[in-house]
Scaffold this active site. Structure first.
Site: not given
Ligand SMILES: NC(=O)C1=CN([C@@H]2O[C@H](COP(=O)(O)OP(=O)(O)OC[C@H]3O[C@@H](n4cnc5c(N)ncnc54)[C@H](OP(=O)(O)O)[C@@H]3O)[C@@H](O)[C@H]2O)C=CC1
Ligand SMILES: O=C(O)[C@H](O)CS(=O)(=O)O
Length: 490
Positions: A166, A265
């Protein structure tokens, strides 16, 4: 939907940035077995490139080369390393337009957003190039007359990186910049949907003078195999990952065998709370920015929108009106605000969350249907409850689900009722409420009267099952350093 082929080279000022070979140990190379994989433009469905599909053997060579190249890189002064990184930053910005087009073609986000990501990604290289010169140690008053105590910080070693589709540029620089600044070697495996941005980054790294072998990009569809190489190769000292919490769990389990230091993350489930004392127009602007950035495909996107009863209808109508102004289309076309989703699975997940909500009595205010290909109507749904899928699962798409609440305590309790803890947002103007709520939300990042929080100067990361560690800020380099205590007897 634009159906003609994407002739990406024709769009670029510098076609040599469109690299399809892997960058291994300072050389541009095919896979040992000649294997390649297709890179698809999600807006048009056409193949835009065929990229080298590496296996563990090639990755092992990249890791060994990084370990060797580290010796000379670590011996250079911090200022020297910083100058090379500054050159890399300059080249990224000089080529921002081409890098943006490559990113849009392989990931789908509109060109303006893609160019914004290039600047965001480059900012980490600029920031950590500067931080390289501030890796300070310390002296400690001795505990005995003949002892002199010091603490120094040294590069942790070769860093392995796995990143998602992304943000195909910024998620890599957010890792490689502190690693290189600290003196580490770096081997990065980009997502198989989006390898081209990473390879273009390596073209510019080579031109900037990043030493051969220190930095490698190893594209591969064999995600699990490469992850195992990263976790099992004894030359790797650090694994840094951005992606889903499920994959993060797999990697943490694998990393345990070598007690490998990990930064994670992971997924989010951001609440976006609108209190009745909020500036409603500002709250709508913030919700649009947070929810529909990257077509809802970011881990910090508003995933649940809680609106206090007194302003619920007014906010819902204003938000629907703003959503209807979004222009869905091919990110390479002028004026498009919202691109396609990344793949069919992503489309199905948005549809599943909408159908689940409707079956529980929710109502579509605008949108709600898939369009041609991987495009989806930006959607607002009202009447959402805590029992619906969208309350606990990350949609990762253009769905704004509105929950109604009565009290501050109820809003905070619902917002915190999740295994995730990455980002949260709320709009209010009462200073007492702002202070209470910002402290009560269990998240690594809280946006107060803003929907956009991302910057290289602040620590980005989550609590609970949204991850481990922080990226960016003066803290972001710590994960790439080891502390050494020296006790000198005089
Ligand atoms: N916290 C954050 O900053 C971010 C979190 N996410 C979260 O990730 C999800 C969507 O992104 P998505 O890319 O599908 O996430 P995934 O976790 O599926 O993929 C992320 C990366 O991990 C790789 N990968 C997948 N499985 C393995 C494995 N077993 N071993 C090693 N590597 C593996 C993928 O490779 P491949 O692509 O080839 O399958 C990709 O490069 C959402 O939940 C989103 O919230 C996404 C981006 C940022
Ligand atoms: O992967 C993501 O979603 C990014 O971390 C979000 S941000 O850093 O661009 O806000």
């Amino acid at each position: 939907m634009n159906t003609h082929a994407t002739d990406l080279k024709m769009l670029l000022k510098d076609p040599s940035l469109l690299e399809t070979r892997a960058y291994v140990a300072g050389a541009w190379t095919d896979a040992d077995d000649g294997a390649t994989f297709d890179v698809i433009n999600p807006a048009r469905g056409d193949v835009i490139a065929r990229v080298a599909d590496l296996g563990r053997a090639e990755v092992a060579r990249a890791i060994s080369a990084a370990a060797e190249a580290m010796k000379a890189w670590t011996a250079r002064t911090a200022k020297d390393r910083a100058q090379v990184m500054r050159k890399w930053f300059d080249l990224m910005m000089e080529n921002q337009d081409d890098l943006g087009k490559i990113l849009t073609a392989e990931m789908g986000k509109p060109l303006a957003e893609a160019k914004g990501e290039i600047a965001y990604g480059a900012s980490f290289i600029e920031w950590f190039g500067e931080e390289a010169k501030r890796i300070y140690g310390e002296t400690i008053p001795g505990h005995m007359p003949d002892k002199r105590l010091t603490v120094i910080r040294q590069p942790i070693g070769v860093v392995a990186s796995i990143t998602p589709w992304n943000f195909p540029n910024a998620m890599i620089t957010r890792k490689c910049a502190p690693a290189l600044a600290a003196g580490c070697g770096f081997v990065g495996r980009p997502a198989s949907e989006t390898p081209l941005s990473a390879l273009a980054m390596a073209v510019l790294a080579e031109r900037a003078g990043i030493p051969k072998g220190l930095f490698s990009i190893v594209p591969s569809t064999k995600a699990s195999d490469i992850g195992k190489e990263f976790c099992e190769n004894p030359l790797i000292r650090k694994l840094t990952f951005t992606g889903s919490t499920n994959t993060g769990r797999i990697l943490l389990r694998q990393a345990a065998d070598q007690v490998l230091k990990c930064s994670m993350e992971l997924g989010g489930n951001a609440p976006f709370i609108v209190f009745d004392d909020a500036d409603l127009d500002a709250a709508v602007e913030g919700a649009m920015a947070s929810k529909f950035r990257n077509n809802g495909q970011t881990c910090v996107c508003a995933n649940r929108i809680y609106v206090q009863a007194g302003v619920y209808d007014a906010f819902a109508d204003k938000l629907a009106a703003a959503v209807e102004k979004l222009r869905v289309g091919d990110g390479l076309a002028e004026g498009v605000t919202t691109g396609p989703l990344i793949n069919e699975k992503a489309v199905e997940k948005v549809q599943d969350h909408i159908q689940d909500a409707l079956s529980g009595g929710a109502r579509i205010l605008t949108g709600g249907k898939p369009m041609e290909g991987l495009f989806f109507e930006p959607t607002v749904v009202t009447g959402i409850t805590q029992s619906m899928k969208v309350a606990t699962e990350e949609t990762f798409g253009p769905l704004a689900p509105l929950f109604r609440f009565e009290t501050e305590d109820e809003a905070v309790a619902h917002a915190n009722d999740t295994i995730f803890g990455l980002a949260a947002y709320f709009y209010a103007r009462d200073i007492g409420r702002v202070t209470r709520v910002q402290e009560a939300l269990e998240y690594g990042i809280v946006g107060v009267n803003t929907g956009i929080i991302s910057t290289e100067v602040a620590p980005f990361g989550g609590v609970k099952q949204s991850g481990l560690g922080r990226e960016g800020s003066r803290h972001g380099i710590e994960d790439y350093l080891e502390m050494k205590y020296i006790c000198l007897s005089v």
